[in-house]
Design a protein around this motif. Structure first.
Motif, short mmCIF file in Angstrom:
data_model
loop_
_atom_site.label_atom_id
_atom_site.label_comp_id
_atom_site.label_asym_id
_atom_site.label_seq_id
_atom_site.Cartn_x
_atom_site.Cartn_y
_atom_site.Cartn_z
N PRO A 326 0.80 -1.23 0.00
CA PRO A 326 0.00 0.00 0.00
C PRO A 326 0.83 1.28 0.00
N PHE A 327 2.10 1.18 0.44
CA PHE A 327 2.94 2.37 0.52
C PHE A 327 3.66 2.68 -0.80
N LEU A 328 3.65 1.73 -1.74
CA LEU A 328 4.33 1.97 -3.02
C LEU A 328 3.67 3.09 -3.81
N PRO A 329 2.34 3.03 -4.07
CA PRO A 329 1.73 4.16 -4.80
C PRO A 329 1.77 5.46 -4.01
N LEU A 330 1.66 5.39 -2.68
CA LEU A 330 1.75 6.59 -1.86
C LEU A 330 3.11 7.26 -2.05
N THR A 331 4.18 6.48 -1.98
CA THR A 331 5.52 7.06 -2.06
C THR A 331 5.76 7.66 -3.44
N ARG A 332 5.24 7.03 -4.49
CA ARG A 332 5.39 7.61 -5.83
C ARG A 332 4.65 8.95 -5.89
N GLN A 333 3.46 9.02 -5.29
CA GLN A 333 2.71 10.28 -5.27
C GLN A 333 3.48 11.35 -4.51
N LEU A 334 4.08 10.98 -3.39
CA LEU A 334 4.85 11.94 -2.61
C LEU A 334 6.05 12.45 -3.40
N GLY A 335 6.71 11.56 -4.14
CA GLY A 335 7.84 11.99 -4.95
C GLY A 335 7.43 12.98 -6.03
N LYS A 336 6.30 12.70 -6.68
CA LYS A 336 5.84 13.62 -7.72
C LYS A 336 5.40 14.95 -7.13
N LEU A 337 4.74 14.90 -5.97
CA LEU A 337 4.28 16.13 -5.33
C LEU A 337 5.46 16.98 -4.88
N ALA A 338 6.46 16.36 -4.27
CA ALA A 338 7.63 17.12 -3.82
C ALA A 338 8.32 17.78 -5.00
N MET A 339 8.42 17.07 -6.11
CA MET A 339 9.05 17.65 -7.30
C MET A 339 8.24 18.83 -7.82
#
Length: 535
Positions: A326-339
């Motif tokens: 469950p944390f894999l899609p969350l972490t990808r979203q966080l990476g895109k948001l931070a960028m």
């Protein structure tokens, strides 16, 4: 014995490698429906671009364990269907980078010295020696827009001719420019101002489409020469025609076009335009290299080796993946948001911190997901969990990971920070409930607890009444429906007029047009804004 089918021409070296390990059948001429009747006999298959491995076809692949695609993409393979059937899919992502870079340099030299025009004139019976006098490339400035692997190879080759190189790519670490002896442009405008030649090597995304347009050409030096060996839609062809007619652009060399095949174009009428029919990856060596690399991956997949270019292989043990899933899609979203929130001109590092029970697991996939989010749509290469780390390393981007088995306020937390020059942006998230829904907990220095959706917008603004209503009104005017909203107040930050700054995060049921963001930022009281869509 393990059986492998070579369904298209991949080159002799790849076939020879396969024959060292397996019983290999080579058959490249298929009647309609014939592959479906035969594919069930094979453990592995190698293809190029003509074969379409659809979900329906893969239903017949009862023994298939590995698919090798001798090329960069895997668009002709139904990867989700293959994954569901436990079939490894691997490609050859680095097979054509040298070929594309060399073709770029070949076109650059041909453009400088009018080689195709002079050739055509001579074989037509004319000795137009003075007409086709060219220019030297030594001491000329080459501007490179998009400084990934191909752009870097072009720079190295152009330096051999004594050219000065300036490059722009905000998703490449600043140190890499120094290592390669290339000047780092803070924006593409910096390139337009000084470049004698401009070559573009960007991925095709909504943000990059039409990058070289009338506005860009207007900022260029008079007589600039343009090269495109990347993707046709990066250049607005109508604007290039106009710039050639006015003399603003002194010549162009194009290997790709907005629509292909392209056999008729107004660009073809210009004597200072050189065109080739998408030959950037078309060399015997690239074809052979792609086949060999794909064959290597199939051998590894079928013999228990390391499949380094797989697009769908889990990187962790099943028990860890169950916890981390469950944390894999969350972490990808966080990476895109931070960028999306960072304001630097170069991407130097992505930092990932895990807190809580997930920190007890093999969390390497979370770091890769953060990189995938940060680099989403920013590279020429099609990225996946296997190649994203090497791509980041090639661009001088560091992945820093740390973890702690305790978390504050929540059972598990993921914190992603993006470092770009002097800027550092941090976002924090977790998953909540039985359905493990992703929640945003921190952004732009403010804490929230907001369930993420596919589309979000964030605003920083003067903390005063009525601001939420103004956002709602602007969204409504453009037909954007708000699903949820959270507001926080940033302690200690000043809006420039003596007031406090607040942060608003809004989720919507559809993409938020950039025009809406620009309209709000341009109005009184709003400091900044971003819109992000998660794929």
């Amino acid at each position: 014995m393990t059986k492998v089918l070579v369904a298209e021409n991949i080159g002799a070296s790849g076939i020879d490698l396969l024959k060292e390990h397996f019983d290999v059948d080579v058959k490249t001429d298929w009647a309609d429906g014939e592959l479906a009747t035969e594919i069930g006999a094979y453990d592995g298959i190698l293809i190029r671009s003509a074969s379409k491995l659809t979900a329906e076809l893969l239903q017949h692949a009862t023994n298939l364990k590995a698919i090798g695609r001798a090329g960069v993409g895997v668009d002709n393979v139904d990867v989700p269907a293959a994954t569901r059937r436990g079939i490894i899919v691997a490609n050859a992502p680095q097979s054509n980078v040298v070929t594309a870079a060399e073709h770029t340099v070949a076109l650059l030299l041909a453009l400088a010295r009018n080689i195709p025009q002079a050739h055509a004139s001579l074989i037509a019976g004319r000795w137009d020696r003075s007409k086709y006098s060219g220019v030297e490339v030594m001491d000329k400035t080459l501007g490179i827009i998009g400084f990934g692997r191909i752009g870097q190879l072009v720079a190295q080759r152009a330096q051999g001719f004594g050219m000065k190189i300036i490059a722009f790519d905000p998703f490449v670490g600043a140190e890499l420019y120094k290592e390669l002896g290339v000047e780092k442009a803070e924006s593409s405008d910096d390139i337009y101002a000084v470049a004698d030649f401009i070559t573009i090597h960007l991925p095709k995304t909504p943000e990059t489409e039409g990058w070289l347009n009338a506005a860009a050409f207007a900022k260029c030096r008079d007589g600039v020469r343009i090269l495109n060996v990347a993707r046709g839609p990066l250049v607005v062809e109508e604007d290039l025609v106009a710039a050639l007619e006015s003399g603003k652009v002194g010549g162009a060399a194009l290997d790709v076009f907005r629509t292909e095949p392209m056999t008729e174009s107004p660009l073809f009428a210009f004597p200072n335009v050189i065109v080739t029919p998408h030959l950037g990856a078309s060399t015997a060596e690239a074809t052979d290299r792609a086949g060999f690399q794909a064959a290597e991956q199939v051998v590894a997949a079928l013999t228990g080796g390391s499949v380094t270019s797989a697009v769908n292989v889990p990187a962790v043990a099943a028990e860890d993946l169950e916890v981390l899933g469950p944390f894999l899609p969350l972490t990808r979203q966080l990476g895109k948001l931070a960028m999306a929130l960072v304001e630097g001109t170069s991407l130097d590092a992505v930092e990932v911190e895990e807190f809580g029970r997930i920190a007890e697991r093999d969390t390497r996939p979370l770091g890769l997901e953060a990189l995938l989010g940060a680099l989403d749509g920013k590279t020429e290469e099609e990225l996946n969990a296997v190649n994203v780390l090497s791509t980041a390393e090639e661009r001088g981007i560091e992945l820093v990971e740390s973890k702690r088995t305790s978390a504050r306020d929540f059972t598990d937390l993921v914190r992603v920070s993006v470092v770009a020059g002097e800027q550092r942006v941090r976002v924090v998230g977790t998953v909540v409930g039985r359905q493990a829904r992703p929640h945003l907990l921190e952004a732009w220095g403010q804490r929230f607890n907001l369930q993420l959706s596919s589309h979000i917008a964030l605003f920083r603004y003067s903390d005063q009444p009525g601001m939420i209503g103004r956002v709602g009104t602007a969204f409504g005017k453009h037909g954007v429906n708000i699903d949820s909203c959270a507001v926080g107040h940033v302690e200690g930050e000043d809006d420039g007029a003596g007031g406090k700054v607040a942060v608003m995060v809004v989720t919507t049921d559809g993409p938020v047009p950039q025009a809406v963001i620009d309209e709000l930022i341009g109005s009184d009281g709003f400091v900044d804004g971003r819109a992000v869509t998660f794929r």
